[in-house]
Design an enzyme around this catalytic site. Structure first.
Site, PDB file in Angstrom:
ATOM      1  N   LYS A  15      11.079  73.061  46.523  1.00  0.00           N
ATOM      2  CA  LYS A  15      11.810  71.994  47.214  1.00  0.00           C
ATOM      3  C   LYS A  15      10.915  70.805  47.507  1.00  0.00           C
ATOM      4  CE  LYS A  15      14.166  75.676  49.761  1.00  0.00           C
ATOM      5  NZ  LYS A  15      13.013  76.619  49.842  1.00  0.00           N
ATOM      6  N   VAL A  72       6.399  72.413  51.465  1.00  0.00           N
ATOM      7  CA  VAL A  72       5.926  72.376  52.855  1.00  0.00           C
ATOM      8  C   VAL A  72       5.559  73.739  53.415  1.00  0.00           C
ATOM      9  CG1 VAL A  72       7.147  70.261  53.471  1.00  0.00           C
ATOM     10  CG2 VAL A  72       8.304  72.469  53.728  1.00  0.00           C
ATOM     11  N   TYR A  73       5.946  74.826  52.762  1.00  0.00           N
ATOM     12  CA  TYR A  73       5.621  76.156  53.293  1.00  0.00           C
ATOM     13  C   TYR A  73       4.114  76.370  53.238  1.00  0.00           C
ATOM     14  CZ  TYR A  73      10.640  77.192  52.638  1.00  0.00           C
ATOM     15  OH  TYR A  73      12.013  77.162  52.678  1.00  0.00           O
ATOM     16  N   SER A  74       3.535  76.586  54.391  1.00  0.00           N
ATOM     17  CA  SER A  74       2.076  76.727  54.516  1.00  0.00           C
ATOM     18  C   SER A  74       1.344  75.559  53.873  1.00  0.00           C
ATOM     19  CB  SER A  74       1.595  78.051  53.911  1.00  0.00           C
ATOM     20  OG  SER A  74       2.028  79.145  54.675  1.00  0.00           O
ATOM     21  N   ALA A  75       1.976  74.368  53.933  1.00  0.00           N
ATOM     22  CA  ALA A  75       1.373  73.141  53.403  1.00  0.00           C
ATOM     23  C   ALA A  75       0.922  73.304  51.954  1.00  0.00           C
ATOM     24  CB  ALA A  75       0.211  72.693  54.283  1.00  0.00           C
TER      25      ALA A  75
END
Length: 325
Positions: free
Chosen positions: A86, A58-61
């Site tokens: 993750k 999910v970090y920066s999609a």
């Protein structure tokens, strides 16, 4: 650099982990660095002996995983580094685009490996607890991810101790892969994990790799009540503003700043040294958008606080509601 086993597993990790959430698409968060600015941090981390890198889908999609993969492929031998990512958060708008269902896990590991450009990750972590999916389904899917060779180990992140214990029990009952690590919210101004999760993990040989060890920069001593602070991160991080900034939090920071001045160190170095001295903590995850932040983490490894100094830092703490789950 010092190295340690992650929990009771045989996996050796550096005592400092570089968190890759800070690198990705600035459109996602104002303080995130694009790839050309991120690469020197990975290079310096490797030069320091850091072999442990943590990201998430999910970090920066997904852009963080892409940058992590390209950068590390250019700079390091795959077998000599430990890469963690993750699964849990929303990656698509459809009903199955998030969570810990078998469908989402199996699709997400393939998507993460594609973005990373790797055949496997060393540590595949559930980012949070999924209240909508039976834990038996989640643990069996994670076991199959490991047995397929797509992950070497599995880990978990912020949840209640009873949930973590239940997941481990289910895995042991069925002969499935168990978690070797817990990535929880733990620092000098948020110590609720000392009540149950940390003792549980220490007793069971699960390694702790705390996120936000400096409370998203709050423990650096440069935050203010009236306007949050000078840095871009301080002014544009509502998550930090929701979790910290209590009067008692500032009292803890005041002691960190005072002790650091007496010792001839920076507040961030002392706050991190406090965490590193905890026996149950293996490798705090450090975020760095300025090069001195990496150097501060390295220096913190050499700082040994006395019992009296630890007590002095801990005294002002006031219990918090559960934050970060």
């Amino acid at each position: 650099m010092e190295y340690t086993r992650l929990g009771k597993s045989g996996l050796k990790v550096s005592r400092i982990c570089l968190g890759m959430m800070s690198y990705g698409d600035p459109k996602w968060r104002d303080w995130v660095l694009p790839e050309e600015d991120a690469r020197p941090f990975a290079q310096r981390a490797l030069e320091m002996g850091i072999n442990f890198f943590d990201t998430a889908n999910v970090y920066s999609a997904g852009v963080s995983e892409e940058i992590t993969g390209r950068t590390l492929r250019d700079m390091a031998k795959r077998d000599e580094i430990v890469v963690a990512t993750k699964v849990h958060g929303k990656m698509r708008q459809d009903p199955n685009g998030r969570g810990l269902s078998r469908k989402h896990i199996m699709g997400s590991i393939d998507d993460s490996l594609r973005r990373l450009g790797m055949d496997y990750v060393d540590l595949y972590q559930i980012h949070r607890w999924d209240y909508d999916t039976p834990i038996e389904e989640t643990m069996e899917a994670l076991h199959d991810v490991v047995k397929s060779g797509k992950a070497r180990y599995i880990g978990a992140s912020s949840m209640y101790a009873w949930q973590f214990a239940k997941a481990q029990f289910v895995a042991e009952k069925h002969g499935w892969t168990k978690f070797i690590s817990m990535q929880n919210h733990y620092n000098l101004v948020y110590r609720e994990e000392e009540r149950e999760m940390n003792p549980l993990c220490q007793d069971q040989g699960v390694g702790l790799i705390p996120w936000s060890p400096l409370a998203r920069g709050f423990l650096a001593g440069n935050r203010r009540k009236q306007d949050w602070g000078e840095t871009t991160r301080a002014k544009t991080d509502p998550f930090a503003q929701e979790m910290y900034y209590r009067d008692s939090d500032f009292q803890v920071v005041e002691r960190v700043v005072e002790l650091a001045a007496r010792m001839g160190h920076k507040p961030a170095q002392v706050a991190l040294a406090w965490l590193l001295c905890k026996q149950e903590v293996d490798s705090p995850i450090i975020g760095a958008t300025k090069m001195y932040q990496l150097e501060d983490a390295n220096i913190a490894l050499s700082i040994k606080l006395s019992h009296e100094e630890n007590k002095y830092l801990e005294e002002p703490y006031v219990p918090h509601p559960i934050l970060g789950h």
